[in-house]
Every structure is written in structure tokens, then in C-alpha cells.
Design a protein around this motif. Structure first.
Motif, PDB file in Angstrom:
ATOM      1  N   GLN A 123       2.726  23.463 -47.921  1.00 57.69           N
ATOM      2  CA  GLN A 123       1.539  22.912 -48.569  1.00 57.69           C
ATOM      3  C   GLN A 123       1.885  21.761 -49.497  1.00 57.69           C
ATOM      4  O   GLN A 123       1.006  20.998 -49.882  1.00 57.69           O
ATOM      5  N   THR A 124       3.168  21.616 -49.864  1.00 54.44           N
ATOM      6  CA  THR A 124       3.573  20.563 -50.801  1.00 54.44           C
ATOM      7  C   THR A 124       4.485  19.515 -50.176  1.00 54.44           C
ATOM      8  O   THR A 124       4.928  18.620 -50.876  1.00 54.44           O
ATOM      9  N   GLY A 125       4.784  19.599 -48.898  1.00 51.99           N
ATOM     10  CA  GLY A 125       5.633  18.604 -48.261  1.00 51.99           C
ATOM     11  C   GLY A 125       6.627  19.223 -47.292  1.00 51.99           C
ATOM     12  O   GLY A 125       6.465  20.363 -46.858  1.00 51.99           O
ATOM     13  N   ILE A 126       7.661  18.451 -46.978  1.00 52.40           N
ATOM     14  CA  ILE A 126       8.688  18.887 -46.033  1.00 52.40           C
ATOM     15  C   ILE A 126       9.955  19.245 -46.799  1.00 52.40           C
ATOM     16  O   ILE A 126      10.375  18.534 -47.709  1.00 52.40           O
ATOM     17  N   TRP A 127      10.573  20.336 -46.390  1.00 56.14           N
ATOM     18  CA  TRP A 127      11.801  20.833 -47.006  1.00 56.14           C
ATOM     19  C   TRP A 127      12.824  21.012 -45.903  1.00 56.14           C
ATOM     20  O   TRP A 127      12.496  21.366 -44.771  1.00 56.14           O
ATOM     21  N   ILE A 128      14.101  20.771 -46.225  1.00 55.03           N
ATOM     22  CA  ILE A 128      15.167  20.825 -45.234  1.00 55.03           C
ATOM     23  C   ILE A 128      16.277  21.758 -45.705  1.00 55.03           C
ATOM     24  O   ILE A 128      16.586  21.820 -46.895  1.00 55.03           O
ATOM     25  N   GLY A 166      19.160  28.037 -43.749  1.00 55.13           N
ATOM     26  CA  GLY A 166      18.185  28.687 -44.608  1.00 55.13           C
ATOM     27  C   GLY A 166      18.689  29.128 -45.962  1.00 55.13           C
ATOM     28  O   GLY A 166      17.900  29.534 -46.806  1.00 55.13           O
ATOM     29  N   GLU A 167      19.979  29.043 -46.199  1.00 54.83           N
ATOM     30  CA  GLU A 167      20.530  29.516 -47.480  1.00 54.83           C
ATOM     31  C   GLU A 167      19.969  28.740 -48.668  1.00 54.83           C
ATOM     32  O   GLU A 167      19.742  29.312 -49.727  1.00 54.83           O
ATOM     33  N   SER A 168      19.742  27.427 -48.523  1.00 56.29           N
ATOM     34  CA  SER A 168      19.165  26.620 -49.600  1.00 56.29           C
ATOM     35  C   SER A 168      18.331  25.502 -48.979  1.00 56.29           C
ATOM     36  O   SER A 168      18.594  25.056 -47.864  1.00 56.29           O
ATOM     37  N   TRP A 169      17.312  25.065 -49.730  1.00 59.50           N
ATOM     38  CA  TRP A 169      16.362  24.072 -49.246  1.00 59.50           C
ATOM     39  C   TRP A 169      16.247  22.930 -50.250  1.00 59.50           C
ATOM     40  O   TRP A 169      16.334  23.149 -51.459  1.00 59.50           O
ATOM     41  N   GLN A 170      16.028  21.700 -49.744  1.00 58.71           N
ATOM     42  CA  GLN A 170      15.804  20.527 -50.579  1.00 58.71           C
ATOM     43  C   GLN A 170      14.589  19.771 -50.029  1.00 58.71           C
ATOM     44  O   GLN A 170      14.324  19.801 -48.828  1.00 58.71           O
ATOM     45  N   ALA A 171      13.898  19.049 -50.920  1.00 61.29           N
ATOM     46  CA  ALA A 171      12.748  18.244 -50.505  1.00 61.29           C
ATOM     47  C   ALA A 171      13.216  17.112 -49.596  1.00 61.29           C
ATOM     48  O   ALA A 171      14.283  16.549 -49.792  1.00 61.29           O
ATOM     49  N   ALA A 172      12.406  16.788 -48.595  1.00 63.44           N
ATOM     50  CA  ALA A 172      12.680  15.691 -47.662  1.00 63.44           C
ATOM     51  C   ALA A 172      11.370  14.985 -47.385  1.00 63.44           C
ATOM     52  O   ALA A 172      10.867  14.988 -46.271  1.00 63.44           O
ATOM     53  N   ASN A 173      10.781  14.378 -48.424  1.00 68.83           N
ATOM     54  CA  ASN A 173       9.411  13.890 -48.362  1.00 68.83           C
ATOM     55  C   ASN A 173       9.230  12.385 -48.484  1.00 68.83           C
ATOM     56  O   ASN A 173       8.106  11.922 -48.576  1.00 68.83           O
ATOM     57  N   ALA A 174      10.278  11.595 -48.511  1.00 64.87           N
ATOM     58  CA  ALA A 174      10.150  10.164 -48.796  1.00 64.87           C
ATOM     59  C   ALA A 174       9.203   9.467 -47.824  1.00 64.87           C
ATOM     60  O   ALA A 174       9.462   9.400 -46.633  1.00 64.87           O
ATOM     61  N   GLU A 230      11.916   7.823 -39.984  1.00 64.77           N
ATOM     62  CA  GLU A 230      12.753   6.701 -39.588  1.00 64.77           C
ATOM     63  C   GLU A 230      14.215   7.099 -39.749  1.00 64.77           C
ATOM     64  O   GLU A 230      14.523   8.141 -40.328  1.00 64.77           O
ATOM     65  N   ALA A 231      15.132   6.280 -39.257  1.00 58.55           N
ATOM     66  CA  ALA A 231      16.567   6.575 -39.333  1.00 58.55           C
ATOM     67  C   ALA A 231      17.020   6.792 -40.772  1.00 58.55           C
ATOM     68  O   ALA A 231      17.920   7.579 -41.043  1.00 58.55           O
ATOM     69  N   SER A 232      16.370   6.116 -41.726  1.00 56.04           N
ATOM     70  CA  SER A 232      16.729   6.244 -43.143  1.00 56.04           C
ATOM     71  C   SER A 232      16.309   7.587 -43.722  1.00 56.04           C
ATOM     72  O   SER A 232      16.713   7.953 -44.816  1.00 56.04           O
ATOM     73  N   GLY A 233      15.469   8.331 -42.988  1.00 53.73           N
ATOM     74  CA  GLY A 233      14.937   9.587 -43.512  1.00 53.73           C
ATOM     75  C   GLY A 233      13.565   9.411 -44.124  1.00 53.73           C
ATOM     76  O   GLY A 233      12.898  10.382 -44.449  1.00 53.73           O
ATOM     77  N   ASN A 234      13.134   8.151 -44.313  1.00 55.59           N
ATOM     78  CA  ASN A 234      11.786   7.884 -44.824  1.00 55.59           C
ATOM     79  C   ASN A 234      10.781   8.008 -43.696  1.00 55.59           C
ATOM     80  O   ASN A 234      11.110   7.785 -42.534  1.00 55.59           O
TER      81      ASN A 234
END
Length: 179
Positions: free
Chosen positions: A98-103, A108-116, A146-150
Motif C-alpha cells: 500500500q506504500t510502494g515497492i520493497w525488495i 525475505g530476511e530483510s526488505w528495503q524500499a525500491a520506489n524511485a 529502468e536500468a537505473s532502478g528508477n
């Protein structure tokens, strides 16, 4: 409905169900996920693992055909439902919430935001294109990583509406459908 190994899983608002005999008989899945609303299931393409995105904001995983589940939520936003899942490789899974994409890059041990550059959450669906690009269905349209992750918007103004689902065409992997 998701098929994994020799098992079929069906998610409803009330429970996650499992059939081990091609849909003749069904049982409610327990093992730690019985109190969850499951929004999406993702069979791991590289192992027997099955991932589940849940309404509590956690991703659960089962390595034993749904018999037991482990909760993976370290780094995920609390109280934001996980709605969709996609897998990039053996270790990397994405969760649309609901708040964006997480990777996660550690299964699955840890997650970080991937929303750029992503559009307005929630992220209703995630899908991989034929070239491996990630597509995200959001409240304000379809986005492509995109390739940059954005992320950048896909399509014209007609696609600047809530997109709830995306899937590659089985007959032509170059074709994607958005609904």
C-alpha cells in the motif's frame, strides 16, 4: 489460484485453501498463516518455496508445500498490506504494498524500499516483461523500471488511471495486458 509443485492453492477473503488432488478435495491452510488475508501467492522459480503477500503487511514463506509458514517482515512498513509479489532471481523478490515497492535480496530476511519514480501507491500488481524489466500497476498508471532502478510511466494518458492487474500473454511474451 496458484499451482505449485503438485498442489493448487486458492485464496479467498476468508482463508487460503489447498488441494493436493487436482481440485477434488480442499483444505484450509494452517501452519501460521490461517489468520492472514492472503493477497498474492508467488511460487519460487528456483526452489520449493512459496511466498504469500498478506494484509498484515508481512510476506510469509513456506518451504514445505504450505504446511508451515515463516513470517518475513524486517524492513517492511508496518500496517501496510502487501498486495503483490514478483521474483527477479533466486534471492531477489519484490513486494508491492500500500506504500510502494520493497525488495529483498536475501530471500525475505530483510526488505528495503525500491520506489524511485514510482507512481501513486498502492502497488496492485507486479510483473516481469520478456526482457526482464519490472512493471508495476499503480493508482495512477503503469510503470516500468529502468536500468537505473528508477521507474518511468508507460503509455499515453489513457493509462494514467488505476491499473489493478498486469500479465504477460502466454502466446506471445512480448505482449502485456493491463486491466
Amino acid at each position: 489460484v496458484v499451482s505449485h509443485a503438485h498442489t493448487i492453492f486458492l485464496r479467498t477473503r476468508a482463508a487460503l485453501w489447498r488441494s493436493r488432488d487436482a481440485g477434488i478435495a480442499w483444505e484450509i491452510v494452517r501452519g501460521g498463516i490461517e489468520n492472514e488475508i492472503v493477497h498474492a501467492l508467488l511460487p519460487d522459480a528456483f526452489s520449493p518455496r512459496l511466498y504469500a503477500a498478506t494484509g498484515s503487511g508481512s510476506v510469509f514463506a513456506s518451504d514445505v508445500d504450505g504446511a508451515a509458514w515463516q513470517k518475513f517482515s524486517k524492513g517492511l512498513p508496518s500496517n501496510a498490506a502487501a498486495l503483490s509479489l514478483a521474483q527477479l532471481n533466486a534471492d531477489t523478490v519484490l513486494a508491492g504494498t500500500q506504500t510502494g515497492i520493497w525488495i529483498t535480496r536475501d530471500r525475505g530476511e530483510s526488505w528495503q524500499a525500491a520506489n524511485a519514480g514510482i507512481g501513486a501507491p498502492p502497488i496492485h500488481a507486479l510483473a516481469l516483461g520478456a526482457d526482464g524489466a519490472l512493471f508495476a500497476a499503480t493508482e495512477d498508471g503503469l510503470y516500468r523500471a529502468e536500468a537505473s532502478g528508477n521507474y518511468g510511466g508507460v503509455g499515453n494518458a489513457a493509462l494514467r488511471v488505476p491499473i489493478l492487474s498486469i500479465v504477460r500473454a502466454p502466446s506471445d511474451p512480448q505482449v502485456m495486458y493491463a486491466g
